[in-house]
Design an enzyme around this catalytic site. Structure first.
Site, PDB file in Angstrom:
ATOM      1  N   HIS A  19       0.825  -1.217   0.000  1.00 61.27           N
ATOM      2  CA  HIS A  19       0.000   0.000   0.000  1.00 61.27           C
ATOM      3  C   HIS A  19       0.859   1.268   0.000  1.00 61.27           C
ATOM      4  CE1 HIS A  19      -4.161   0.941  -0.097  1.00 61.27           C
ATOM      5  NE2 HIS A  19      -4.355   1.259   1.161  1.00 61.27           N
ATOM      6  N   TYR A  64      -3.014   9.235   6.535  1.00 59.78           N
ATOM      7  CA  TYR A  64      -3.380   7.850   6.293  1.00 59.78           C
ATOM      8  C   TYR A  64      -4.116   7.791   4.963  1.00 59.78           C
ATOM      9  CZ  TYR A  64      -1.717   6.621  10.875  1.00 59.78           C
ATOM     10  OH  TYR A  64      -0.910   6.445  11.962  1.00 59.78           O
TER      11      TYR A  64
END
Length: 186
Positions: A19, A64
């Protein structure tokens, strides 16, 4: 000014995960071009410099992944950056490891970071560089994308990370269409 944004998650525990490939591309590009990414601004780590005589900003949002749009919107609003001068780099499960694809626009697909950006900017015409991470065979998706690359995958990524840097340089100097023409693999 052109803004190159790599998506990922802050915190050391996410370093090297699938990710965070967007962060890796930014870090490698920064190292190649001697740009330090150390300022904290616009909910991101930022580095500024010149590549090919053009001013650029390298961005690693620290919100995030799922809230990446907050940082991008702040930068776009503050600097009044045209969307064609932005390149967002992120992981894509629909591309095999070692593949990359550049697009000038499109939906966010299933990627929550890109979905946040599209939603907050209210625009789909945002250039992007999608880095292939492959699709899990037996593992659940969250564990897979937050997992680390295998040694074999790391070997495959070596050339792709280099090509991604070259594609960013072409994007900066000649725009997204030329980058697509040169680097999209058939």
């Amino acid at each position: 000014m052109q803004v190159i944004i790599g998506l990922g998650n802050p915190e050391n525990r996410y370093n090297g995960t699938r990710h965070n490939i967007g962060f890796e591309v930014i870090d490698q590009f920064a190292e190649t071009n001697n740009i330090e990414i150390k300022k904290t601004k616009h909910k991101a780590l930022i580095g500024e410099g010149f590549v090919g005589g053009k001013k650029i900003m390298l961005v690693k949002p620290q919100t995030y992944m799922n809230l990446s749009g907050e940082s991008v919107l702040d930068i776009v609003d503050y600097y009044d950056v045209p969307l064609e001068n932005i390149l967002v780099i992120y992981d894509d499960i629909d591309l095999e490891v070692g593949k990359m694809r550049i697009r000038s626009k499109g939906s966010a697909g299933t990627h929550n970071g890109m979905r946040s950006i599209v939603q907050l900017l209210q625009e789909t015409e945002i250039p992007r560089l999608r880095m292939g991470i492959g699709r899990p065979e037996k593992q659940d998706l969250v564990s897979y994308v937050l997992g680390k690359f295998t040694p074999e995958e790391r070997m495959e990524l070596k050339d792709t990370l280099k090509k991604a840097g070259q594609a960013i340089e072409v994007f900066i100097s000649k725009g997204v269409t030329e980058a697509m023409n040169q680097f999209n693999q058939k």
